[in-house]
Write a protein that holds these residues in place. Sequence first.
Motif, PDB file in Angstrom:
ATOM      1  N   ALA A 122      64.409 -36.611 -14.722  1.00  0.00           N
ATOM      2  CA  ALA A 122      64.775 -37.467 -13.592  1.00  0.00           C
ATOM      3  C   ALA A 122      65.186 -36.566 -12.440  1.00  0.00           C
ATOM      4  CB  ALA A 122      65.902 -38.412 -13.961  1.00  0.00           C
ATOM      5  N   GLY A 123      64.524 -36.745 -11.291  1.00  0.00           N
ATOM      6  CA  GLY A 123      64.774 -35.831 -10.182  1.00  0.00           C
ATOM      7  C   GLY A 123      64.170 -34.480 -10.503  1.00  0.00           C
ATOM      8  N   THR A 124      65.016 -33.458 -10.569  1.00  0.00           N
ATOM      9  CA  THR A 124      64.547 -32.123 -10.952  1.00  0.00           C
ATOM     10  C   THR A 124      65.071 -31.716 -12.314  1.00  0.00           C
ATOM     11  OG1 THR A 124      66.450 -31.093  -9.848  1.00  0.00           O
ATOM     12  CG2 THR A 124      64.425 -31.380  -8.543  1.00  0.00           C
ATOM     13  N   ARG A 125      65.940 -32.549 -12.906  1.00  0.00           N
ATOM     14  CA  ARG A 125      66.620 -32.177 -14.144  1.00  0.00           C
ATOM     15  C   ARG A 125      66.045 -32.882 -15.370  1.00  0.00           C
ATOM     16  NH1 ARG A 125      72.366 -33.208 -11.539  1.00  0.00           N
ATOM     17  NH2 ARG A 125      70.948 -34.311 -10.133  1.00  0.00           N
ATOM     18  N   VAL A 126      66.334 -32.264 -16.513  1.00  0.00           N
ATOM     19  CA  VAL A 126      65.920 -32.835 -17.798  1.00  0.00           C
ATOM     20  C   VAL A 126      67.180 -33.175 -18.580  1.00  0.00           C
ATOM     21  CG1 VAL A 126      64.680 -32.466 -19.956  1.00  0.00           C
ATOM     22  CG2 VAL A 126      63.797 -31.478 -17.825  1.00  0.00           C
ATOM     23  N   PHE A 127      67.289 -34.412 -19.013  1.00  0.00           N
ATOM     24  CA  PHE A 127      68.435 -34.881 -19.785  1.00  0.00           C
ATOM     25  C   PHE A 127      68.011 -35.111 -21.232  1.00  0.00           C
ATOM     26  CE2 PHE A 127      69.150 -36.207 -15.419  1.00  0.00           C
ATOM     27  CZ  PHE A 127      70.470 -35.842 -15.196  1.00  0.00           C
ATOM     28  N   ASP A 128      68.926 -34.814 -22.159  1.00  0.00           N
ATOM     29  CA  ASP A 128      68.682 -35.139 -23.568  1.00  0.00           C
ATOM     30  C   ASP A 128      69.404 -36.450 -23.857  1.00  0.00           C
ATOM     31  OD1 ASP A 128      68.388 -35.390 -26.278  1.00  0.00           O
ATOM     32  OD2 ASP A 128      68.941 -33.321 -26.750  1.00  0.00           O
ATOM     33  N   VAL A 129      68.630 -37.539 -23.918  1.00  0.00           N
ATOM     34  CA  VAL A 129      69.222 -38.861 -24.077  1.00  0.00           C
ATOM     35  C   VAL A 129      69.450 -39.236 -25.540  1.00  0.00           C
ATOM     36  CG1 VAL A 129      68.342 -39.692 -21.874  1.00  0.00           C
ATOM     37  CG2 VAL A 129      66.943 -39.971 -23.920  1.00  0.00           C
ATOM     38  N   SER A 130      69.234 -38.272 -26.453  1.00  0.00           N
ATOM     39  CA  SER A 130      69.588 -38.522 -27.854  1.00  0.00           C
ATOM     40  C   SER A 130      71.101 -38.518 -28.030  1.00  0.00           C
ATOM     41  CB  SER A 130      68.954 -37.476 -28.778  1.00  0.00           C
ATOM     42  OG  SER A 130      69.548 -36.199 -28.598  1.00  0.00           O
ATOM     43  N   PHE A 131      71.818 -38.089 -26.998  1.00  0.00           N
ATOM     44  CA  PHE A 131      73.280 -38.077 -27.017  1.00  0.00           C
ATOM     45  C   PHE A 131      73.804 -39.435 -26.552  1.00  0.00           C
ATOM     46  CE2 PHE A 131      72.249 -33.689 -27.295  1.00  0.00           C
ATOM     47  CZ  PHE A 131      73.342 -33.034 -27.840  1.00  0.00           C
ATOM     48  N   GLY A 132      73.481 -40.459 -27.346  1.00  0.00           N
ATOM     49  CA  GLY A 132      73.974 -41.798 -27.053  1.00  0.00           C
ATOM     50  C   GLY A 132      72.911 -42.785 -26.625  1.00  0.00           C
ATOM     51  N   GLY A 133      71.676 -42.351 -26.426  1.00  0.00           N
ATOM     52  CA  GLY A 133      70.643 -43.257 -25.948  1.00  0.00           C
ATOM     53  C   GLY A 133      69.528 -43.511 -26.936  1.00  0.00           C
ATOM     54  N   VAL A 134      69.737 -43.208 -28.211  1.00  0.00           N
ATOM     55  CA  VAL A 134      68.675 -43.368 -29.216  1.00  0.00           C
ATOM     56  C   VAL A 134      68.207 -44.814 -29.317  1.00  0.00           C
ATOM     57  CG1 VAL A 134      68.116 -43.149 -31.671  1.00  0.00           C
ATOM     58  CG2 VAL A 134      69.462 -41.383 -30.543  1.00  0.00           C
ATOM     59  N   THR A 135      69.132 -45.776 -29.184  1.00  0.00           N
ATOM     60  CA  THR A 135      68.759 -47.184 -29.317  1.00  0.00           C
ATOM     61  C   THR A 135      67.956 -47.687 -28.117  1.00  0.00           C
ATOM     62  OG1 THR A 135      70.918 -47.814 -28.420  1.00  0.00           O
ATOM     63  CG2 THR A 135      70.688 -47.776 -30.815  1.00  0.00           C
ATOM     64  N   PHE A 136      67.911 -46.930 -27.046  1.00  0.00           N
ATOM     65  CA  PHE A 136      67.110 -47.296 -25.874  1.00  0.00           C
ATOM     66  C   PHE A 136      65.819 -46.483 -25.787  1.00  0.00           C
ATOM     67  CE2 PHE A 136      71.441 -48.438 -24.637  1.00  0.00           C
ATOM     68  CZ  PHE A 136      71.259 -49.745 -24.199  1.00  0.00           C
ATOM     69  N   TYR A 137      65.942 -45.174 -26.025  1.00  0.00           N
ATOM     70  CA  TYR A 137      64.820 -44.277 -25.782  1.00  0.00           C
ATOM     71  C   TYR A 137      64.161 -43.770 -27.070  1.00  0.00           C
ATOM     72  CZ  TYR A 137      66.967 -44.237 -21.168  1.00  0.00           C
ATOM     73  OH  TYR A 137      67.507 -44.618 -19.965  1.00  0.00           O
ATOM     74  N   GLY A 138      64.713 -44.131 -28.221  1.00  0.00           N
ATOM     75  CA  GLY A 138      64.163 -43.666 -29.492  1.00  0.00           C
ATOM     76  C   GLY A 138      62.844 -44.328 -29.834  1.00  0.00           C
ATOM     77  N   LYS A 139      62.243 -43.849 -30.903  1.00  0.00           N
ATOM     78  CA  LYS A 139      60.939 -44.345 -31.343  1.00  0.00           C
ATOM     79  C   LYS A 139      60.997 -45.845 -31.602  1.00  0.00           C
ATOM     80  CE  LYS A 139      57.282 -42.938 -34.582  1.00  0.00           C
ATOM     81  NZ  LYS A 139      56.968 -42.038 -35.719  1.00  0.00           N
ATOM     82  N   GLY A 140      60.071 -46.588 -30.976  1.00  0.00           N
ATOM     83  CA  GLY A 140      60.009 -48.028 -31.160  1.00  0.00           C
ATOM     84  C   GLY A 140      60.931 -48.825 -30.263  1.00  0.00           C
ATOM     85  N   CYS A 141      61.706 -48.160 -29.408  1.00  0.00           N
ATOM     86  CA  CYS A 141      62.649 -48.850 -28.530  1.00  0.00           C
ATOM     87  C   CYS A 141      62.032 -49.084 -27.146  1.00  0.00           C
ATOM     88  CB  CYS A 141      63.941 -48.058 -28.424  1.00  0.00           C
ATOM     89  SG  CYS A 141      64.792 -47.852 -30.009  1.00  0.00           S
ATOM     90  N   SER A 142      62.688 -49.938 -26.373  1.00  0.00           N
ATOM     91  CA  SER A 142      62.080 -50.431 -25.135  1.00  0.00           C
ATOM     92  C   SER A 142      61.784 -49.346 -24.109  1.00  0.00           C
ATOM     93  CB  SER A 142      62.988 -51.500 -24.515  1.00  0.00           C
ATOM     94  OG  SER A 142      64.303 -51.000 -24.336  1.00  0.00           O
ATOM     95  N   TYR A 143      62.639 -48.332 -24.012  1.00  0.00           N
ATOM     96  CA  TYR A 143      62.442 -47.290 -22.998  1.00  0.00           C
ATOM     97  C   TYR A 143      61.799 -46.025 -23.579  1.00  0.00           C
ATOM     98  CZ  TYR A 143      65.283 -49.936 -19.664  1.00  0.00           C
ATOM     99  OH  TYR A 143      65.752 -50.905 -18.801  1.00  0.00           O
ATOM    100  N   ASN A 144      61.260 -46.137 -24.777  1.00  0.00           N
ATOM    101  CA  ASN A 144      60.644 -44.962 -25.400  1.00  0.00           C
ATOM    102  C   ASN A 144      59.445 -44.455 -24.617  1.00  0.00           C
ATOM    103  OD1 ASN A 144      58.379 -44.136 -27.795  1.00  0.00           O
ATOM    104  ND2 ASN A 144      60.363 -43.118 -27.867  1.00  0.00           N
ATOM    105  N   ARG A 145      58.847 -45.297 -23.806  1.00  0.00           N
ATOM    106  CA  ARG A 145      57.688 -44.872 -23.010  1.00  0.00           C
ATOM    107  C   ARG A 145      58.081 -43.801 -21.981  1.00  0.00           C
ATOM    108  NH1 ARG A 145      56.172 -50.632 -21.283  1.00  0.00           N
ATOM    109  NH2 ARG A 145      57.428 -51.068 -23.122  1.00  0.00           N
ATOM    110  N   PHE A 146      59.396 -43.642 -21.712  1.00  0.00           N
ATOM    111  CA  PHE A 146      59.854 -42.595 -20.804  1.00  0.00           C
ATOM    112  C   PHE A 146      60.163 -41.290 -21.542  1.00  0.00           C
ATOM    113  CE2 PHE A 146      61.899 -46.124 -18.021  1.00  0.00           C
ATOM    114  CZ  PHE A 146      60.654 -46.454 -17.500  1.00  0.00           C
TER     115      PHE A 146
END
Length: 285
Positions: free
Chosen positions: A204-228
């Motif tokens: 996002a922007g110029t930075r890379v965030f590791d969203v496994s630190f609390g965002g697994v239920t959003f960005y994890g495999k099979g979740c709604s934002y996993n396409r990102f």
Amino acid sequence: MLPSISKSLEEWTGVDGAFGYFVIVVLFLIGYSYIMSSAPKQALPREDEEEEEEPDPPRNFTAVQLRKFDGTGDNPLYLSVNKTVFDVSKAKDFYGPGGPYEIFAGRECGVALAKMSFDESHLDDYSGCSDDSLSHGEQAELDGWIEKFKYYRNYPVMGRLIAPDDMPSPTRSITKEEMELHKGDDELEELPDGYAALPIYLGAGTRVFDVSFGGVTFYGKGCSYNRFAGKNASRALAKMSFDPKDTANTDVSDLTEKEKNILADWIKTFEERKQYPCVGVMKDP
């Protein structure tokens, strides 16, 4: 009177001895009613009865994130023992505000428990449990606390604490190919040592965030934002879009002022509210 009732039944039904059948039926119904009234009743589940919520999958914690889980207000109460994070909310009288062990709330306290110490210097000692600095007796004490938490108190394990020195550098350069390897997919990578969840990189922007630190239920495999996951999602976030034309496009040069502000709000949320760790900068944003 009985003969007249019997005769009437025979005339009505056309069956000889109908009164006898009538008596049998009445006795059967009386017996059935008695049996059913004395049998234990089994309650049917209500349609609106909520199912028990499934626990969140294990997640990674930074030290900064863990400090929020101190039991104040509506915050859950977590602590870490040798980098395993436990939810001790049900023991708030001990570990919560005003409790005898409140100093441990939201902290790594393995060394302090091993030494039976409330000394502040023994808190957040991330390597003290694994660098042979504990005596044999202290190690046994630590093992006893972990066993007690897991098997006697049954405190839920929420994930793993990643020590600051074990985190990737926020200034390292990350290529598009490297990002694509970190999308929380166990078919692409193995779980890094000490982690509870596979890393999920999001640009996002110029930075890379590791969203496994609390965002697994959003960005994890099979979740709604996993396409990102594993992508530079700047354009899609700015446009609030799941359209493949936006998720696959990294160009942000044509964003409107409103869209630029939306992207800035996402980045602020990642940094301040979610406190996702920055693990690098995009080489080709």
